[in-house]
Motif scaffolding. Sequence first.
Motif, short mmCIF file in Angstrom:
data_model
loop_
_atom_site.label_atom_id
_atom_site.label_comp_id
_atom_site.label_asym_id
_atom_site.label_seq_id
_atom_site.Cartn_x
_atom_site.Cartn_y
_atom_site.Cartn_z
N PRO A 96 6.61 19.75 -0.40
CA PRO A 96 6.85 20.05 1.01
C PRO A 96 5.92 19.29 1.95
O PRO A 96 4.73 19.11 1.67
N ASN A 97 6.50 18.82 3.05
CA ASN A 97 5.76 18.14 4.12
C ASN A 97 5.03 16.89 3.65
O ASN A 97 3.95 16.56 4.12
N VAL A 98 5.65 16.17 2.70
CA VAL A 98 5.07 14.94 2.16
C VAL A 98 6.11 13.83 2.25
O VAL A 98 7.28 14.03 1.90
N THR A 99 5.68 12.64 2.70
CA THR A 99 6.52 11.44 2.73
C THR A 99 5.80 10.35 1.97
O THR A 99 4.68 9.96 2.32
N LEU A 100 6.43 9.84 0.90
CA LEU A 100 5.89 8.73 0.12
C LEU A 100 6.99 7.68 0.00
O LEU A 100 8.03 7.93 -0.60
N GLU A 101 6.75 6.52 0.59
CA GLU A 101 7.75 5.46 0.59
C GLU A 101 7.10 4.12 0.27
O GLU A 101 5.92 3.91 0.56
N THR A 102 7.90 3.23 -0.32
CA THR A 102 7.45 1.85 -0.50
C THR A 102 7.50 1.15 0.85
O THR A 102 8.49 1.24 1.57
N SER A 103 6.41 0.48 1.19
CA SER A 103 6.32 -0.16 2.50
C SER A 103 7.28 -1.32 2.62
O SER A 103 7.86 -1.80 1.63
N ARG A 104 7.40 -1.83 3.84
CA ARG A 104 8.33 -2.91 4.15
C ARG A 104 8.00 -4.16 3.37
O ARG A 104 6.86 -4.62 3.35
N GLY A 105 8.99 -4.72 2.68
CA GLY A 105 8.87 -6.06 2.12
C GLY A 105 8.34 -6.19 0.71
O GLY A 105 8.40 -7.26 0.14
N THR A 106 7.78 -5.11 0.09
CA THR A 106 7.20 -5.25 -1.25
C THR A 106 7.63 -4.10 -2.15
O THR A 106 8.24 -3.13 -1.72
N ASN A 107 7.26 -4.21 -3.43
CA ASN A 107 7.47 -3.13 -4.38
C ASN A 107 6.23 -2.26 -4.56
O ASN A 107 6.31 -1.20 -5.18
N THR A 108 5.07 -2.71 -4.10
CA THR A 108 3.82 -2.11 -4.55
C THR A 108 2.93 -1.56 -3.44
O THR A 108 1.90 -0.96 -3.74
N THR A 109 3.26 -1.74 -2.17
CA THR A 109 2.46 -1.20 -1.07
C THR A 109 3.02 0.15 -0.65
O THR A 109 4.23 0.29 -0.46
N LEU A 110 2.13 1.13 -0.51
CA LEU A 110 2.56 2.52 -0.30
C LEU A 110 2.36 2.94 1.15
O LEU A 110 1.32 2.67 1.76
N THR A 111 3.37 3.62 1.69
CA THR A 111 3.25 4.34 2.96
C THR A 111 3.27 5.82 2.65
O THR A 111 4.25 6.33 2.11
N ALA A 112 2.17 6.51 2.97
CA ALA A 112 2.03 7.92 2.61
C ALA A 112 1.70 8.74 3.85
O ALA A 112 0.81 8.38 4.63
N PHE A 113 2.41 9.86 4.02
CA PHE A 113 2.15 10.82 5.08
C PHE A 113 2.15 12.22 4.48
O PHE A 113 3.03 12.56 3.67
N ILE A 114 1.17 13.04 4.84
CA ILE A 114 1.11 14.44 4.45
C ILE A 114 0.86 15.27 5.71
O ILE A 114 -0.09 15.02 6.44
N ARG A 115 1.74 16.22 5.95
CA ARG A 115 1.63 17.07 7.13
C ARG A 115 1.50 16.26 8.41
O ARG A 115 0.73 16.58 9.31
#
Length: 805
Positions: A96-115
């Motif tokens: 709950p309330n977590v966003t984990l996505e692969t960043s723009r343009g790559t397979n290995t850079t992480l975009t992470a948001f919690i609350r």
Amino acid sequence: MVSFSARTMLLGSAAAAALIASPALAQEAPPATGDTASNQETQAEPAQANDQEIVVTARRRNEVLLDVPIAVTAYSGEQLSRQGALDITDVGDTTPNVTLETSRGTNTTLTAFIRGVGQQDPVAGFEQGVGIYLDDVYLNRPQGAVLDIYDVERIEVLRGPQGTLYGRNTIGGAIKYVTRRLAATPQFKARTNLGLYDQADLVLTASAPVADALRIGGSVARLSRSGWGKNYTTGEANYNKDIWAARGTIELIPTETAWLRLSGDYTWDKSNARGGHRLIPSILTKQPVLDDVFDSRGGLTDPKQKVTGGGVALHGEAELNDWLTVRSITAYRKDKSATPIDFDALPSIDLDVPAIYRNKQFSQELQAVIDRGPLAGVVGAYYLDANAQNIFDVRLYTLGALIGAPGFTAATFGDVDTKTWAIFGDFTYDFTPQWSVSLGGRYTNDKRRAQVLRKSYILGGSPELGGDAGYGAGIPIATTSDFSGRRTDTAFTPRASVTYKPNRNHTIYASFSQGFKGGGFDPRAQSTQAPVQTPAGIYDYMAFEPEKVNSYELGWKAALGRLQVATAIFNADYKNVQIPASVGCIVNGVTNFCGLTTNAGKARFRGLEIEANYAVAENFAAAGDKLSLAGTLGYLDAKYREFLTIVTTSPAGAVIPPTEINLAPYRKVQNTPKWTMSGSLDYTTPMAGGRLNLNSTLSYRSKSQQFELRTPMLDQKGYALLDANMVWRSGDGRYEVGLHGKNLTNTKYITAGYNFLTQNIYTGDFVLNPLTGNPIPAGGLGQEGVLTAYYGNPRQIFVSLGFNF
């Protein structure tokens, strides 16, 4: 006993239902293991692990989640295997309330948001809002943080500020990826996944004791697939995967009270650059929107996409007596990413950005863990010395042709050093078997040094990036920034909680914690721009101030017979929220590409989280049958209370004198849906001398924005994902066969994007050219207009085979 046909119908129904992770709420005492990973002494994994008995180390000591007064979700390695999880982003669907996505343009850079707290921009100078830990080693940069799931013991997701228990303070939360300890007996494991889009994964793991006190082991992984789409300009597959990874470990266990672990890992990612999908027709060349969202026309091919990185870590632990244990974690990591980013996703060189990112870090953490009667806790010290560099060109060739500057390029060289040290501690005192109080604190000292050099070129780009196929290395015509800056930020951040356990099946807690994220320098900013005269901290073009948060949380965890439940309500008040952005700016009379980082004043995040698991029945269809239901719910009310800026136009479009206004009513927190939900059904039954598990996951995320200002077409509406899995394991755990389906409805959903179109700053509506009706490119950045989207994974179906010896 039900009939065979009824049992068959039950199996089919279970396969279409949903399973999620729920908190481990078991009440058995945890084993005495180290914090890095639990001991793994068995030859093979159990045929069916109990998700309710995961032991976690969220408070630097081994506990089951029922006893932990923190909002934390845990996933066991066996559970992730059942669910067909491929990388760390998969756990975001059911937390709950977590966003984990692969960043723009790559397979290995992480975009992470919690609350609602995170960081979308991967360039040097920006700290992450969510801490990623690999075996307790903090990953200072998001490059390489999309960790593939192999040889994993468990993954823990902690929500809320972390600082009194962990080496690096994080303001939004932490994700702990914990690998397995080596077994006391020889082991060999092989796992392969074969599926659609030519998916072919192979993971080999082996370990063995070479002496009574010495064990060695290692893993190698080959992960590959063809593309989900095609780049019609380059002819390459789009969204493909071409990764090699390796991990090695040496463990020395001289006594029962001491151990030493030396580990290393490295990843080679030669996947193609992910090309974005244009959402609007091109303005100049009139090329239409492609039919398939995974297709692209981006023509940038230099530098060749390649990501490499890894590190070494030395963990040591010694139990000095029955109440004191000391630990040391020493680590060094380094990575390099070469990536071509074609913002406009067209063959023309309109807004093309070749880039190279380099990161390295050294960290040292020392801990003393105390467990003496009613007093338990940890005191520690942490040091991090990190460097982040980025070199990128912004090729504006179509603009250059208009202004008589062929091959016009804006080049940026950013170099940011971070040196931070901290002392921290957190202790719990049990006044009675029912009541306990925890107090903690952290003092952090962050020092940053930034060097930013920006130049304008014609007839090509910077020599470091080799120019391009058309022009080669360019000719410098102006130095637009030559900036050197230093800053030191310090903070003391306390934490306190009160826990009440009316009996062994309930934990009720209330907590307060402060969070802190240091300030920094935007390497894309333009030092020659005249600062806007506003109150301190709103705009400083090069520098931005620290973030601070006060977080309050009330939670209840319970084991109510067959029902396991964990709930939390929280409120967080933020100050100086760091909002990075890229804009067009005028430098020496010429349009340029500039960073503009805002400390957006104030924000308030409040919400609710519920995780539950209900054991419906056992032995109802056959001896050994188990059926369980589970669900999660996250609600997040995220609002800016103050978002100050300078405007020169009114909502009606009339020109007004420069005025400072509060745009909070017109801004929303990015990458933060109001609702995150999932529901589940999990069925296990004996079959063919082993056990068959059927599960699936139905998860839902409500609408969210890519940026603070509404962006038509790019913002994602609410959507649901359906996964299903069928896994059979032999009775001795040696063999495993699985069939996995992810995103079975083939839902198309946007995870990231770029927007460089002129917008109304109040409504977000695009401003149109009154003569042509086309959107107007923002700030002269490109002539074709940029509204480019990146999408989440389509339907994936694959077979898994596992062998354990």
